[in-house]
Design a protein around this motif. Structure first.
Motif, PDB file in Angstrom:
ATOM      1  N   LYS A  45       0.839  -1.205   0.000  1.00 59.52           N
ATOM      2  CA  LYS A  45       0.000   0.000   0.000  1.00 59.52           C
ATOM      3  C   LYS A  45       0.877   1.259   0.000  1.00 59.52           C
ATOM      4  O   LYS A  45       0.610   2.220  -0.729  1.00 59.52           O
ATOM      5  CB  LYS A  45      -0.896  -0.030   1.251  1.00 59.52           C
ATOM      6  N   LEU A  46       1.930   1.227   0.800  1.00 57.30           N
ATOM      7  CA  LEU A  46       2.860   2.359   0.863  1.00 57.30           C
ATOM      8  C   LEU A  46       3.554   2.562  -0.481  1.00 57.30           C
ATOM      9  O   LEU A  46       3.688   3.690  -0.964  1.00 57.30           O
ATOM     10  CB  LEU A  46       3.896   2.125   1.966  1.00 57.30           C
ATOM     11  N   ARG A  48       2.488   1.660  -3.478  1.00 55.02           N
ATOM     12  CA  ARG A  48       1.514   2.198  -4.448  1.00 55.02           C
ATOM     13  C   ARG A  48       1.260   3.681  -4.196  1.00 55.02           C
ATOM     14  O   ARG A  48       1.232   4.493  -5.121  1.00 55.02           O
ATOM     15  CB  ARG A  48       0.183   1.438  -4.357  1.00 55.02           C
ATOM     16  N   GLY A  49       1.084   4.013  -2.928  1.00 54.07           N
ATOM     17  CA  GLY A  49       0.813   5.410  -2.563  1.00 54.07           C
ATOM     18  C   GLY A  49       1.963   6.331  -2.928  1.00 54.07           C
ATOM     19  O   GLY A  49       1.747   7.447  -3.402  1.00 54.07           O
ATOM     20  N   ASP A  52       1.996   6.835  -6.670  1.00 54.03           N
ATOM     21  CA  ASP A  52       0.953   7.811  -7.031  1.00 54.03           C
ATOM     22  C   ASP A  52       1.415   9.226  -6.717  1.00 54.03           C
ATOM     23  O   ASP A  52       1.210  10.147  -7.503  1.00 54.03           O
ATOM     24  CB  ASP A  52      -0.353   7.529  -6.272  1.00 54.03           C
ATOM     25  N   TYR A  53       2.028   9.374  -5.557  1.00 54.94           N
ATOM     26  CA  TYR A  53       2.511  10.692  -5.143  1.00 54.94           C
ATOM     27  C   TYR A  53       3.559  11.228  -6.123  1.00 54.94           C
ATOM     28  O   TYR A  53       3.546  12.404  -6.482  1.00 54.94           O
ATOM     29  CB  TYR A  53       3.103  10.622  -3.732  1.00 54.94           C
ATOM     30  N   ALA A  61      -2.500  13.871   0.325  1.00 57.37           N
ATOM     31  CA  ALA A  61      -2.901  12.455   0.231  1.00 57.37           C
ATOM     32  C   ALA A  61      -1.754  11.555   0.677  1.00 57.37           C
ATOM     33  O   ALA A  61      -1.968  10.556   1.379  1.00 57.37           O
ATOM     34  CB  ALA A  61      -3.316  12.114  -1.194  1.00 57.37           C
ATOM     35  N   TYR A  62      -0.548  11.937   0.307  1.00 56.88           N
ATOM     36  CA  TYR A  62       0.624  11.139   0.688  1.00 56.88           C
ATOM     37  C   TYR A  62       0.860  11.211   2.198  1.00 56.88           C
ATOM     38  O   TYR A  62       1.153  10.197   2.833  1.00 56.88           O
ATOM     39  CB  TYR A  62       1.861  11.619  -0.086  1.00 56.88           C
ATOM     40  N   GLN A  64      -1.390  11.755   4.454  1.00 52.93           N
ATOM     41  CA  GLN A  64      -2.471  10.966   5.058  1.00 52.93           C
ATOM     42  C   GLN A  64      -2.123   9.478   5.022  1.00 52.93           C
ATOM     43  O   GLN A  64      -2.287   8.759   6.004  1.00 52.93           O
ATOM     44  CB  GLN A  64      -3.790  11.234   4.315  1.00 52.93           C
ATOM     45  N   LEU A  65      -1.628   9.051   3.879  1.00 51.93           N
ATOM     46  CA  LEU A  65      -1.221   7.650   3.725  1.00 51.93           C
ATOM     47  C   LEU A  65      -0.114   7.305   4.724  1.00 51.93           C
ATOM     48  O   LEU A  65      -0.171   6.262   5.383  1.00 51.93           O
ATOM     49  CB  LEU A  65      -0.736   7.390   2.294  1.00 51.93           C
ATOM     50  N   CYS A  66       0.865   8.177   4.845  1.00 47.75           N
ATOM     51  CA  CYS A  66       1.975   7.930   5.779  1.00 47.75           C
ATOM     52  C   CYS A  66       1.469   7.798   7.215  1.00 47.75           C
ATOM     53  O   CYS A  66       1.955   6.954   7.972  1.00 47.75           O
ATOM     54  CB  CYS A  66       3.021   9.043   5.677  1.00 47.75           C
TER      55      CYS A  66
END
Length: 203
Positions: A45-46, A48-49, A52-53, A61-62, A64-66
């Motif tokens: 997931k990290l 992929r995120g 995307d970033y 968004a990045y 938030q993902l972190c």
């Protein structure tokens, strides 16, 4: 004859207790493997995120993902620490398994630290390829400005830039190798866990 029967009963009881303990240890080790699976999914997931970033540049968004990833990894670590403490406790007395889990935790921390390092480096980019901000430049007319970044290219400046790039490349290479080494060590330890499960199931 009576003594023999007592010994048989005691032996049978011990076998039952050992079998129960073995089954519990197998359950705990399987729990650990499921935590490791969760970690792997979190890393995916990290990854992929972050990809995307790098394409979109969506900082919030990045971030938030972190935050979500941090919570996930902390929870995984907490679960492993609980399992580790069970193994060293009086019910199991399996310091060897606790040590194995501890070693994996250490490698996981290293892997996460280096993964973060790689992402920070990739976010920054090679020094010679970094975009410059023109906020300190003077604009004389629309679409024309006196750029503070324009300077004479000298041999010294070129050498400095090349050294900065080399330093960046080395740091990135070291971090990537560190992650690979950690993954190899983790996989070897996980193989030990699987062997232990197989051995206990045979008992």
């Amino acid at each position: 004859m009576e003594d023999f029967e007592k010994k048989v009963v005691i032996s049978d009881n011990m076998d039952i207790e050992n079998g129960f303990a073995s089954a519990k240890i197998v359950d705990l080790l399987r729990q650990f493997l499921s935590v490791q699976q969760r970690r792997a999914e979190t890393y995916a997931k990290l990854k992929r995120g972050f990809a995307d970033y790098m394409v979109s540049g969506g900082e919030s968004a990045y971030q938030q993902l972190c935050s979500e990833i941090t919570v996930e990894f902390n929870d995984c670590s907490k679960q492993v620490l609980e399992l580790e403490s069970l193994f060293v406790g009086p019910d199991y007395c399996r310091e060897d398994l606790a040590c194995l889990l501890r070693d994996i935790q250490t490698q996981e921390k290293q892997k996460l630290h280096l993964t973060a390092t790689i992402q920070v480096l990739k976010k920054a980019g090679r020094p010679s390829e970094r975009l410059v901000s023109h906020e300190n430049c003077r604009f004389t007319r629309p679409m024309e400005h006196n750029c503070v970044h324009v300077h004479e290219i000298t041999e010294a400046a070129g050498t400095e830039e090349a050294e900065a790039d080399a330093k960046y490349d080395n740091a990135l290479k070291e971090a990537i190798k560190g992650v690979q080494d950690a993954v190899t060590a983790i996989n070897e330890h996980l193989e030990e866990v699987r062997y232990e499960i197989a051995a206990l199931e045979v008992e």
